[in-house]
Design a protein around this motif. Structure first.
Motif, PDB file in Angstrom:
ATOM      1  N   GLN A 115       4.185   8.531  25.342  1.00  0.00           N
ATOM      2  CA  GLN A 115       2.932   8.485  26.101  1.00  0.00           C
ATOM      3  C   GLN A 115       3.175   7.992  27.529  1.00  0.00           C
ATOM      4  O   GLN A 115       2.599   8.532  28.474  1.00  0.00           O
ATOM      5  N   GLN A 116       4.025   6.987  27.691  1.00  0.00           N
ATOM      6  CA  GLN A 116       4.327   6.473  29.024  1.00  0.00           C
ATOM      7  C   GLN A 116       5.026   7.531  29.878  1.00  0.00           C
ATOM      8  O   GLN A 116       4.730   7.672  31.064  1.00  0.00           O
TER       9      GLN A 116
ATOM     10  N   LEU B 270       4.794  11.483  34.264  1.00  0.00           N
ATOM     11  CA  LEU B 270       4.952  12.859  34.729  1.00  0.00           C
ATOM     12  C   LEU B 270       3.651  13.377  35.338  1.00  0.00           C
ATOM     13  O   LEU B 270       3.666  14.042  36.379  1.00  0.00           O
ATOM     14  N   GLU B 271       2.542  13.073  34.691  1.00  0.00           N
ATOM     15  CA  GLU B 271       1.244  13.505  35.206  1.00  0.00           C
ATOM     16  C   GLU B 271       0.952  12.843  36.553  1.00  0.00           C
ATOM     17  O   GLU B 271       0.468  13.479  37.482  1.00  0.00           O
ATOM     18  N   ARG B 272       1.296  11.573  36.674  1.00  0.00           N
ATOM     19  CA  ARG B 272       1.085  10.853  37.934  1.00  0.00           C
ATOM     20  C   ARG B 272       1.916  11.475  39.053  1.00  0.00           C
ATOM     21  O   ARG B 272       1.448  11.668  40.163  1.00  0.00           O
ATOM     22  N   ARG B 273       3.153  11.816  38.742  1.00  0.00           N
ATOM     23  CA  ARG B 273       4.045  12.385  39.757  1.00  0.00           C
ATOM     24  C   ARG B 273       3.650  13.806  40.147  1.00  0.00           C
ATOM     25  O   ARG B 273       3.903  14.228  41.263  1.00  0.00           O
TER      26      ARG B 273
END
Length: 123
Positions: A95-96, A101-104
């Motif tokens: 999950q982290q 990845l989504e943040r980047r």
């Protein structure tokens, strides 16, 4: 720790165990949660008037697997991805990674690069 002599071995493994929380590998918050659950189970056992086995009177322990390898075995990301599945926290780690990845990506398109290129060409 001694350097790995790659002509003799490509990896090294050590196993260690001790009282829960002593290694520092588990956060204090997580350690306290586990200890609280352990104490609640112990209390409910005593309330139920069942005999407490002697093993339940011991403190919970943690085990650590220390693994190191030469980079010839695999690239770092692939090796960590494979080894992380062995952890108790494997789901949390996944999950982290997904969140990072989504943040980047920062809202970038989730379409594959080839599809985006073809769309640009067809315009």
């Amino acid at each position: 720790m001694q350097p790995i002599h790659v002509w003799q071995q490509l990896w090294d493994l050590q196993l260690s165990s001790g009282p829960l929380g002593e290694s520092g590998a588990i956060s204090k918050h997580k350690t306290n949660e586990i200890l609280q659950q352990y104490e609640e189970q112990d209390t409910s056992t005593r309330i139920a008037s069942t005999p407490i086995p002697s093993s339940s009177q011991q403190q919970p322990v943690e085990s650590l697997l220390l693994f190191r390898s030469h980079h010839a075995m695999a690239d770092g990301v692939s090796l960590i991805a494979a080894l992380s599945d062995l952890c108790d926290e494997a789901q949390e780690l996944r999950q982290q990674v997904a969140q990072e990845l989504e943040r980047r990506r920062g809202g970038k398109s989730k379409k594959p690069l080839l599809v985006r290129w073809l769309q640009q060409l067809l315009k």
